[in-house]
Design a protein around this motif. Sequence first.
Motif, mmCIF file in Angstrom:
data_model
loop_
_atom_site.group_PDB
_atom_site.id
_atom_site.type_symbol
_atom_site.label_atom_id
_atom_site.label_comp_id
_atom_site.label_asym_id
_atom_site.label_seq_id
_atom_site.Cartn_x
_atom_site.Cartn_y
_atom_site.Cartn_z
ATOM 1 N N ASP A 134 -4.239 -7.404 3.643
ATOM 2 C CA ASP A 134 -3.355 -6.110 3.272
ATOM 3 C C ASP A 134 -3.799 -5.751 1.703
ATOM 4 O OD1 ASP A 134 -1.801 -6.227 5.425
ATOM 5 O OD2 ASP A 134 -0.331 -6.848 4.812
ATOM 6 N N GLN A 135 -3.605 -4.523 1.414
ATOM 7 C CA GLN A 135 -3.837 -3.890 0.080
ATOM 8 C C GLN A 135 -2.445 -4.310 -0.793
ATOM 9 O OE1 GLN A 135 -3.759 0.247 -1.420
ATOM 10 N NE2 GLN A 135 -5.989 -0.152 -1.827
ATOM 11 N N ARG A 151 -5.698 -2.349 -7.748
ATOM 12 C CA ARG A 151 -5.399 -2.500 -5.963
ATOM 13 C C ARG A 151 -6.424 -3.528 -5.709
ATOM 14 N NH1 ARG A 151 -2.820 2.350 -5.060
ATOM 15 N NH2 ARG A 151 -2.851 3.963 -6.773
ATOM 16 N N LYS A 189 -7.395 -6.035 -2.427
ATOM 17 C CA LYS A 189 -7.516 -6.419 -0.995
ATOM 18 C C LYS A 189 -7.225 -7.778 -0.850
ATOM 19 C CE LYS A 189 -9.813 -5.681 3.493
ATOM 20 N NZ LYS A 189 -10.824 -5.142 4.144
ATOM 21 N N ALA A 207 0.925 -1.215 -0.030
ATOM 22 C CA ALA A 207 -0.015 -0.045 -0.088
ATOM 23 C C ALA A 207 0.933 1.406 0.173
ATOM 24 C CB ALA A 207 -0.894 -0.084 1.215
#
Length: 399
Positions: A281-282, A336, A338, A269
């Motif tokens: 987490d991203q 992006r 998750k 991220a």
Amino acid sequence: MPVLEIQALQKEYPIFASLSDRLKTALSLGLSLPSRKHRAIQDLNLQLGEAQSGRIVGLVGPNGAGKSTLLRVLSGVTKPTSGTIEFQGTIRSILELGVGFSAELTARQNIEHNGVLWNLTRRQLIKRTDEILEFAGLRDYADQPLKTYSTGMQMRLAFSVATLEPSDLLLVDEALAVGDASFQQKCLNRFRQYRDSGSLILIVSHDMNLLKSVCDEMVLLDRGRIREHGSPVDVARTYMDLVGKSDEAISTTRSEDGTLETSLQVQNAQGLAVNRFHSGDQAIFRIRVLANRQLSDLTCGIHIETATGSLAFGTNSHLLNQKFAAGDEPVEIVYRLKMNLGPGKYTVGYSIHRGRSHASDCFFWSHVSSSFEIEAPSNAMFEGQSNLEPVIEILPVSD
């Protein structure tokens, strides 16, 4: 319980430039050493244990951090170059399972012979052989020669003998990698039992989930120095940040017909190149595309697969209603995601094509372009391939 106190500990190994240097050192009985040295442990200060209770301490770090060297020094296998170690009590180390076993002897015979190396009397071993075999799950194979055993069976037997009796300080180097999940739980329960009876147990492992489930504290080593010492959750996160950083340069790939130049980079991220994430987490996947001619109505697809080749996730810009064009000026497609994936290793690939699928009108296809690893989140352990972020409530029922 005795306290382990390490002060200004250093361990150096000579670096030999040639065979003649080795011969010179050997003939001089170690008096002539090369000037170049590798310092495996550097000025290490550490205090472990409490007088009132036992502790399980995890020792982690990247390859070459000095973990195994520290255990070898603590166990007396090798001497430190300088520094002091203070510990008043019995020490037992499990550095290499199976040392001293004979393939021609049966399990019962190996227990009797190998157990003596662990300072157990023959009377103790004969009396407790059935207990050792039961713990290892090998009662039905007790009278078979070890050469008929699988590697896992031999390691289970070795671990059962090595941990038959508790000690004040137990040093364990990757020994928990033996056996299946059921046997690992038996090992962890034995460690907890010894901890509750006052033992200090120091475990080296790369399995963060396992260490977080059993350790009271953890120590992170990096290049022979202590980088962090604290709670398992905090140290595991720092370890993941340390080993997850990727220093690899972005590799550019050209399509077979030379039309496209593409590249993929995996980031966290914060925009840092990494190859490890915690579940949830991203992650950022940056795909750069450069074409030698103008191409319109393009689709960029991405797919993530498990270590066994099963598709974990896939999508593309067409499904997300985002088309793009490419030409002599580079364009970047940024996904992006998750990472609600289960713990394990994964690969990622991508494609550039037109329409919904790469099956037709495809300019570029890469089955595997990069890889990464997922760890279970520190505060919410789970099993399986997906993290569904469960929320649990326990409510009273009123009639």
